[in-house]
Design an enzyme around this catalytic site. Sequence first.
Site, short mmCIF file in Angstrom:
data_model
loop_
_atom_site.label_atom_id
_atom_site.label_comp_id
_atom_site.label_asym_id
_atom_site.label_seq_id
_atom_site.Cartn_x
_atom_site.Cartn_y
_atom_site.Cartn_z
N GLY A 165 49.46 30.86 54.50
CA GLY A 165 49.81 32.24 54.16
C GLY A 165 49.84 32.44 52.65
CB THR A 209 45.89 37.15 51.64
OG1 THR A 209 44.92 36.15 51.34
CG2 THR A 209 45.35 38.50 51.24
CB THR A 265 41.53 38.67 44.56
OG1 THR A 265 40.76 39.33 45.56
CG2 THR A 265 40.89 37.36 44.24
CD GLU A 319 40.18 27.95 51.26
OE1 GLU A 319 40.25 28.22 50.04
OE2 GLU A 319 40.87 28.52 52.12
C1 FAD Z 1 39.00 37.48 58.66
C2 FAD Z 1 39.81 37.06 57.49
C3 FAD Z 1 40.59 35.92 57.57
C4 FAD Z 1 41.40 35.53 56.50
N1 FAD Z 1 42.25 34.47 56.63
C5 FAD Z 1 43.18 34.23 55.67
C6 FAD Z 1 44.22 33.27 55.87
O1 FAD Z 1 44.26 32.59 56.91
N2 FAD Z 1 45.16 33.12 54.93
C7 FAD Z 1 45.17 33.84 53.77
O2 FAD Z 1 46.05 33.65 52.94
N3 FAD Z 1 44.18 34.76 53.54
C8 FAD Z 1 43.20 34.98 54.45
N4 FAD Z 1 42.23 35.94 54.26
C9 FAD Z 1 42.27 36.74 53.04
C10 FAD Z 1 41.09 36.51 52.11
O3 FAD Z 1 41.25 35.30 51.42
C11 FAD Z 1 41.02 37.74 51.20
O4 FAD Z 1 40.60 38.84 52.00
C12 FAD Z 1 40.08 37.55 50.07
O5 FAD Z 1 40.60 36.58 49.19
C13 FAD Z 1 39.87 38.84 49.30
O6 FAD Z 1 41.11 39.45 49.00
P1 FAD Z 1 41.38 40.98 49.38
O7 FAD Z 1 40.94 41.21 50.76
O8 FAD Z 1 42.79 41.30 49.04
O9 FAD Z 1 40.40 41.77 48.41
P2 FAD Z 1 40.76 42.48 47.04
O10 FAD Z 1 41.41 41.51 46.11
O11 FAD Z 1 41.47 43.75 47.34
O12 FAD Z 1 39.31 42.79 46.48
C14 FAD Z 1 38.48 43.83 47.07
C15 FAD Z 1 37.10 43.74 46.42
O13 FAD Z 1 37.22 43.96 45.01
C16 FAD Z 1 36.63 42.88 44.30
N5 FAD Z 1 37.43 42.61 43.09
C17 FAD Z 1 38.79 42.54 42.97
N6 FAD Z 1 39.13 42.27 41.69
C18 FAD Z 1 37.99 42.13 41.00
C19 FAD Z 1 37.67 41.86 39.62
N7 FAD Z 1 38.63 41.62 38.71
N8 FAD Z 1 36.36 41.82 39.25
C20 FAD Z 1 35.37 42.05 40.17
N9 FAD Z 1 35.61 42.31 41.48
C21 FAD Z 1 36.89 42.36 41.88
C22 FAD Z 1 36.67 41.68 45.26
O14 FAD Z 1 35.63 40.78 44.94
C23 FAD Z 1 36.48 42.35 46.60
O15 FAD Z 1 35.10 42.48 46.89
C24 FAD Z 1 41.37 36.29 55.30
C25 FAD Z 1 40.55 37.44 55.20
C26 FAD Z 1 39.78 37.82 56.27
C27 FAD Z 1 38.95 39.08 56.15
#
Ligand code: FAD
Length: 383
Positions: free
Chosen positions: A120, A122, A128, A241
């Site tokens: 856990g 996110t 991110t 990973e």
């Molecule tokens: C099916 C699925 C399973 C997952 N499983 C897990 C899990 O088990 N445990 C866990 O902890 N997480 C998990 N995740 C979370 C996953 O790691 C995140 O979705 C991923 O890291 C992206 O974060 P976010 O969705 O918050 O995107 P955001 O951070 O909101 O970003 C959205 C978009 O904006 C872009 N972006 C953001 N900031 C910048 C920047 N400074 N410059 C350029 N581009 C930018 C990103 O590249 C992305 O395309 C899972 C996600 C999915 C969809």
Amino acid sequence: MSGASFPEIREAVARLCRDYPGEYWRACDRDGRYPREFVDALTKSGYLSVLIPEAYGGAGLPLAAACAVMEEIQRAGCNGAACHAQMYTMGTLLKHGSEAQKEKYLPKIASGALRLQAFGVTEPTSGTDTTRIRTRAVRDGDHYVVDGEKVFISRIEHSDLMILLVRTSPRDEAHRTHGMSVLLVDLREAVGKGLTIRPLRTMMNHSTTAISIENLRVPAENLIGVEGEGFRYIVDGMNAERILIAAECIGDARWFVAKSAQYAKERQVFGRPIGQNQGVQFPIARAHIQTESAAGMVARAAALFDAAEPCGSEANMAKLVASEASWFAADVCMQTHGGFGFTEEFDVERKFRETRLYQVAPISTNLILSHVATHALGLPKSF
Ligand SMILES: Cc1cc2nc3c(=O)[nH]c(=O)nc-3n(C[C@H](O)[C@H](O)[C@H](O)COP(=O)(O)OP(=O)(O)OC[C@H]3O[C@@H](n4cnc5c(N)ncnc54)[C@H](O)[C@@H]3O)c2cc1C
């Protein structure tokens, strides 16, 4: 073609996967059902614990062997996302846990008596930018009291343990990564007693969830490593990973390329196989070239990791090129199959949906480009 490292493991995994053909995955996908039988078989076979040292009941093999396992699973048309986290999440415990914690948990994880499938990190509001997580743990005697929200926490309903990243002291702009800690949460104790799980339906069958945590008491002895140093431990596990996920992407890409080539040879239109048209065969050839080039990068990253050399940029590059190769191959496969690619029975649309994830998770393509730009090329940081 497979790179041929660990051929016995590859052959044995491929054999195991033959018991879980397309119909099995289609049914799980349709019903949103966890592929428990497949994960159980893989656990019993010992392939999920190849990275656990022999002293704790595992096979003590290098990351390249784990890559071979994950790649073959995907190449067979199966979906290792149901259990891949056990391989790399375990590394946090192995590398940073106390001897007592390792003795308590690792042998049981290796035997399959305990499942460590969930991590856990996110959160809904931090995205991110992990340093902005809000889930916090406050020490209260011999416990931590945890409150917060997490999102996209996959496989938690099919896991006994979860690695949880929390804030133990507030964010300090000057030291953004300090003040976070890692707790090992025993889900058998936690669910219903402070931890609530809400399943999230996604475009593929991924058993992911949102969790809310309220007044959850976690024994202080479940702190991994030193309080406040957790971010470093999580980052430490990310190279493994990324390399493992990259290997999965190579397996996916090889599945798509083989499936495309086969169909292009068989499908007759205008009185000849569609694969006789260069407009059909060139994209498949390009997908193959991209896949095999990316496989070389994955092997290089794994070799550096196994030699305990710095491999941050290589792990990121491997993840980027492998996920782009699998996505390109997926698109080519869909196009090669024409209308039949959209039907469930060919498995193409399912694999297409599954492999799309790796452009976003566990790290998005943009964030990899940013890492390589700033770390490998010395360009100024943008955040
Ligand atoms: C099916 C699925 C399973 C997952 N499983 C897990 C899990 O088990 N445990 C866990 O902890 N997480 C998990 N995740 C979370 C996953 O790691 C995140 O979705 C991923 O890291 C992206 O974060 P976010 O969705 O918050 O995107 P955001 O951070 O909101 O970003 C959205 C978009 O904006 C872009 N972006 C953001 N900031 C910048 C920047 N400074 N410059 C350029 N581009 C930018 C990103 O590249 C992305 O395309 C899972 C996600 C999915 C969809």
